[in-house]
Design a protein around this motif. Structure first.
Motif, mmCIF file in Angstrom:
data_model
loop_
_atom_site.group_PDB
_atom_site.id
_atom_site.type_symbol
_atom_site.label_atom_id
_atom_site.label_comp_id
_atom_site.label_asym_id
_atom_site.label_seq_id
_atom_site.Cartn_x
_atom_site.Cartn_y
_atom_site.Cartn_z
ATOM 1 N N GLY A 341 -39.319 68.931 94.480
ATOM 2 C CA GLY A 341 -38.936 68.128 95.644
ATOM 3 C C GLY A 341 -40.134 67.672 96.457
ATOM 4 O O GLY A 341 -40.027 67.427 97.652
ATOM 5 N N LEU A 342 -41.298 67.545 95.809
ATOM 6 C CA LEU A 342 -42.511 67.196 96.548
ATOM 7 C C LEU A 342 -42.922 65.745 96.337
ATOM 8 O O LEU A 342 -44.005 65.339 96.728
ATOM 9 C CB LEU A 342 -43.662 68.119 96.097
ATOM 10 N N ASP A 343 -42.043 64.958 95.705
ATOM 11 C CA ASP A 343 -42.454 63.617 95.278
ATOM 12 C C ASP A 343 -42.932 62.703 96.394
ATOM 13 O O ASP A 343 -43.888 61.973 96.218
ATOM 14 C CB ASP A 343 -41.350 62.945 94.441
ATOM 15 N N GLY A 344 -42.282 62.736 97.553
ATOM 16 C CA GLY A 344 -42.671 61.795 98.597
ATOM 17 C C GLY A 344 -43.671 62.354 99.594
ATOM 18 O O GLY A 344 -44.197 61.629 100.455
ATOM 19 N N GLN A 345 -43.937 63.639 99.489
ATOM 20 C CA GLN A 345 -44.690 64.344 100.528
ATOM 21 C C GLN A 345 -46.062 63.749 100.835
ATOM 22 O O GLN A 345 -46.409 63.514 101.994
ATOM 23 C CB GLN A 345 -44.840 65.805 100.077
ATOM 24 N N GLU A 348 -46.013 60.322 102.525
ATOM 25 C CA GLU A 348 -45.560 60.449 103.915
ATOM 26 C C GLU A 348 -46.674 60.969 104.819
ATOM 27 O O GLU A 348 -46.893 60.473 105.917
ATOM 28 C CB GLU A 348 -44.366 61.408 103.998
ATOM 29 N N ARG B 31 -34.122 59.659 105.670
ATOM 30 C CA ARG B 31 -34.534 60.370 104.461
ATOM 31 C C ARG B 31 -33.345 60.521 103.534
ATOM 32 O O ARG B 31 -32.216 60.738 103.980
ATOM 33 C CB ARG B 31 -35.091 61.766 104.795
ATOM 34 N N ARG B 279 -37.676 57.663 103.341
ATOM 35 C CA ARG B 279 -38.385 58.778 102.717
ATOM 36 C C ARG B 279 -37.470 59.414 101.681
ATOM 37 O O ARG B 279 -36.304 59.674 101.972
ATOM 38 C CB ARG B 279 -38.791 59.780 103.791
ATOM 39 N N VAL B 280 -37.999 59.632 100.516
ATOM 40 C CA VAL B 280 -37.159 60.110 99.419
ATOM 41 C C VAL B 280 -37.654 61.452 98.901
ATOM 42 O O VAL B 280 -38.845 61.629 98.659
ATOM 43 C CB VAL B 280 -37.157 59.069 98.271
ATOM 44 N N THR B 281 -36.750 62.393 98.785
ATOM 45 C CA THR B 281 -37.063 63.708 98.235
ATOM 46 C C THR B 281 -36.090 63.962 97.093
ATOM 47 O O THR B 281 -34.879 63.983 97.317
ATOM 48 C CB THR B 281 -36.884 64.803 99.310
#
Lengths: 446, 434
Positions: A341-345, A348, B31, B279-281
């Motif tokens: 779940g770190l794809d956008g981190q 951002e 998000r 923002r996508v998670t």
């Protein structure tokens, strides 16, 4: 009524139940196989099946092969060795089938029972998987090692003797490992019983890119954390990928013991390599059952994610800048980071820093997948998978690359010639400057 | 501390993506958190609104004419016909050239891989030359290694369905594919990159070899339909190239799972999310929630304060002012069942269903299945209702297949409901931000 309950033979007096549950100690993969409803979403996510005609895809390697194996006359298909362990099938499956767990166990069984222990492939894989055992030699004589591995003769020999792709350049060894640096500086410079982390640096940032590990130290000390650097072995990632499950088990036992002790001392675990954190978080609990395996998994974090949740990292970065040191980046999120779940981190967070932006190059796999792309027979496949990422890096408005995985980093550099940076290095530059004249005691460099 | 946003959308399919995009039209931080790949990978890529009424009348020539008569509780009845139109217009803007059908209210009739004809409001441009209302004769080309599309059978079915043209099907080998179970992405990749392939006539490229294979099978038809595997990233270029070389129109027949048109729609939506600053998670599930202090004790409905995202063991809190639940239905697992009950796993919202599980279904497989309508009941603001018709939460809305009260498979209304409810939920959530 499920198959497991249905009596299969009611004519005779002696009822012989079918063995449907595995022997004690084996992983029970049956629920996973039963959960597969054959939608084939995993197959559409598999980067290898898209380019390699000889790979039958994750659905076959996982649930279908598991079923075939219920028959005694079936060996694991050798195509399992073509799986790169990118684990994209895991996050694809809408039905929670533990695909990579099935692949890891099948691969281990194949290597154990079907691969000749005398073959060149076995020893080549063993060597690649146990990089951790060889690296200290290189690190002991880094200049010599770098000179030798840089020779074209060495690359030629590597390919001829071991089947290591001659096109690849061996990673350089640092002249001072991270642990040497850590000891020389006298260990932790901040003591804080309330904010403590244990750093799982992994092999690569110790032997090859200590600048990444040092960046982590600067960033965490900036936030006032006491850093512990416990003894540690390889995370096991390259061993899983090569079916060397016993090697991985030994390494994991050390890691779980050492990290559990750190947790006992009040620390959370952070890792700077996305495959290391993936391994501790997901593969350990799926494959091993040491005491504290779960505790280690539950208390392990990606190093950037940890700060994001435990500090107001974004606010802290707001208005900082990295000056001339870095420009815009073409950012690739490693598959093992996406799965956490770190794809956008990264995109951002970098948006908060002035003068630097991360352009996401899309969700394709880099294609190297750890040791996979190092093998002569996989090189072409690896580069074909990577082609989409290379194209997107070229199209991105940037001349340098950014990622959190050491081997993705090699592939990005190999395919584009860009210099590749780790996100922690950018955060360190933004928060504490470039390290020269840095106040390493945790005071803010404002 | 929690990762903070204004609007948090749980679910990354058509409804979730539309909700996030609609919310992002306002000046709020949005998000989207999505666990697994969505059921878009199972989907045809067609945007249907309503093909049949809930009582089975149809195919409907004009879906909008039937919206007013839908029963109370149907998602379209909840949001109203105007919202359905607005949502379609919103989709048309996002999809741009990639989709067709906006020129009319009437349903288009699209041939499916089974040779049936599906009424739909919008369709991928790749499918446009294949419409069943078009009277030009069509050649359908199937591949020996892709048994999901049996071209001669599909052609025979189309003719039996009474289409106004002659349909003929042939099966050929796809140049460059040897194995029986090559993935659809492999076909698409060969064409996207126009890779070198070996043919009986020697070395060629994938597109040229395919054209040569098909050319000799043409018997004067002016359009050729292929299963929907004609490229992924470069699908438009692949199709144009094939049409150009063959000198006929080329179209794709939508396929079952795994579906490239669904994948392309997903890419289109996620590109739009990125452009809109959402923002996508992905890859991680929302597993729990906490309500705020102001909800407890007071007489009003509780407010969700934060949700917990499970990241491979460690729990990461996310907070927002407004939440949207778009986790899908029984297949997408936004609605789950065991032997005891039917439930919604994230917020445990009320899902009405008979107490006896033998009343969840009828014996006729294609009959009026009660389970197909299982899902959340909502008010006209799309906020989930509990067993007493009171709000479950003050700041939660639901969209897409997680909603109850309609049978999208029978009605052919899945995409339309996801768009309309996603659009409304997203807008209202953004407007409701404090």
């Amino acid at each position: 009524m499920s198959d497991a309950e249905r009596p299969t033979d009611d004519s005779g007096d002696e009822f012989e139940p079918i063995e449907v549950f595995p022997e004690a100690g084996e992983t029970d993969l049956r629920p996973g196989a039963d959960d597969c409803y054959k939608c084939s979403t995993c197959d559409t996510e598999c980067p290898v099946a898209e380019v390699d005609d000889e790979f039958p895809g994750p659905k076959f390697q996982g649930p279908e092969q598991w079923r075939l194996k219920r028959q005694d006359d079936h060996d694991i298909d050798e195509s399992v060795m073509k799986c790169s362990n990118c684990m994209r099938c895991d996050s694809a499956c809408p039905s929670d089938v533990p695909l990579s767990q099935m692949h890891n166990t099948a691969r281990a069984e194949y290597v154990e029972e079907n691969m000749s222990k005398l073959s060149r492939e076995y020893w080549r894989n063993r060597m690649l998987a146990n990089y951790r055992r060889l690296a200290p030699l290189g690190a002991m004589f880094p200049r010599t090692a770098n000179f030798v591995t840089g020779l074209s003769a060495t690359q030629w020999l590597g390919e001829k003797l071991f089947g290591i792709a001659g096109e690849r350049e061996f990673p350089e060894f640092a002249t001072e490992t991270f642990r040497e640096w850590w000891t020389a500086r006298g260990g932790a410079q901040v003591e804080n019983p309330d904010k403590r982390i244990a750093y799982f640096h992994g092999c690569y940032s110790n032997y090859n890119t200590p600048e990444v590990a040092k960046a982590l130290v600067r960033v965490y000390e900036h936030f006032g954390y006491e850093i512990m650097v416990p003894d540690q072995d390889c995370s096991g990632t390259p061993m899983f990928a090569n079916g060397m499950l016993e090697d991985a088990r030994r390494a994991a036992e050390t890691n779980v013991r050492e990290l559990a002790a750190a947790i006992e001392d009040g620390a959370d675990i952070v890792a700077s390599c996305s495959s290391c954190s993936m391994s501790l978080r997901q593969e350990y609990p799926e494959l091993f059952d040491f005491e504290d395996t779960e505790a280690v998994a539950e208390n392990t974090w990606d190093a950037v994610e940890y700060l994001r949740v435990h500090e107001d990292l974004e606010a802290e970065l707001e208005g900082t800048s990295v000056g001339e040191e870095f420009d815009d980046f073409a950012y690739h999120a490693p598959c093992h980071a996406r799965n956490q779940g770190l794809d956008g981190q990264t995109v951002e967070l970098l948006a908060a820093i002035d003068g630097v932006e991360a352009h996401d190059v899309g969700d394709s796999c880099s294609g190297i997948s750890g040791t996979y792309g190092w093998k002569e027979e996989n090189y072409e496949t690896s580069m074909e998978i990577g082609a989409e990422m290379f194209d997107h890096m070229d199209e991105a408005d940037a001349e340098a690359g950014l990622t959190e995985c050491p081997t993705c980093s090699m592939q990005m550099e190999h395919g584009t010639g860009y210099e590749i940076t780790h996100t922690l290095e950018v955060l360190a530059a933004a928060l504490v400057g470039d390290g020269t004249g840095t106040n390493a005691t945790g005071a803010r460099a404002e | 501390m929690a990762i903070e946003d204004d609007v948090l959308v749980v679910g990354g399919g058509l409804a979730g993506a539309t909700a996030a995009l609609a919310a992002a039209e306002r000046d709020v931080r949005v998000r989207l958190v999505s666990h697994k790949e969505s059921t878009l990978r199972h989907a045809s890529g067609l945007i249907d609104v309503l093909g049949y009424t809930p009582t089975g009348e149809g195919p409907l020539a004009d879906p909008f004419s039937a919206l007013a008569d839908l029963p109370e509780g149907h998602p379209y009845e909840r949001v109203g016909a105007e919202a359905v139109r607005d949502a379609l217009a919103f989709f048309d803007e996002i999809a741009g050239e990639a989709y067709a059908g906006a020129h009319t209210d009437a349903n288009a009739l699209v041939p499916t891989h089974g040779g049936t004809v599906k009424p739909t409001a919008r369709y991928p441009t790749a499918t446009a030359a294949g419409l069943a209302s078009d009277d030009r004769d069509a050649l359908l080309v199937g591949f020996a290694t892709l048994p999901d599309f049996e071209a001669p059978l599909a052609a025979a079915h189309l003719e039996a369905a009474g289409v106004p043209f002659d349909a003929r099907g042939v099966t050929v080998r796809f140049p460059g594919i040897e194995r029986d179970d090559a993935k659809v992405t492999r076909y698409a990749h060969l064409l996207d990159r126009d890779e070198p392939v070996e043919t009986a006539a020697g070395e060629s490229t994938a597109r040229a070899a395919l054209v040569e294979t098909v050319r000799s099978r043409l018997e004067g038809e002016s359009r050729v339909g292929f299963p929907a595997i004609l490229g992924d990233d470069s699908a438009d270029a692949v199709r144009a190239d094939l049409a150009d070389r063959l000198g006929v129109d080329v179209f794709e027949v939508p396929m079952g799972p795994p579906s490239l048109p669904g994948l392309r729609l997903e890419d289109l939506l996620f590109d739009a999310l990125s452009d809109a600053g959402v923002r996508v998670t992905t890859g991680v599930p929302v597993v729990d929630y906490e309500t705020g202090a102001d909800g407890a004790g007071s007489s009003g409905p509780a407010r969700i304060d934060r949700v917990t995202v499970d990241r491979n063991g460690s729990e990461v809190p996310h907070s927002a002012d407004q939440y949207i639940l778009a986790t899908g239905g029984l297949v997408g697992k936004g609605v789950q069942s065991d032997r005891e009950r039917v439930s919604e796993p994230v917020f445990d919202c009320h899902v009405p269903h008979p107490a006896d599980r033998y009343d969840w279904f009828v014996d006729d497989v294609f009959g009026d299945q009660p389970y197909a309508r299982f899902g959340l009941p909502v008010d006209r603001d799309l906020r989930p209702l509990d067993a007493d018709d009171a709000l479950e939460f003050a700041n939660l809305r639901a969209a897409g297949a997680v909603l109850g009260g309609y049978d999208f498979a029978a009605e052919k209304s899945g995409s339309g409901v996801s768009l309309a409810t996603g659009y409304v939920a997203g807008r209202r959530a953004a407007e409701g931000c404090r």
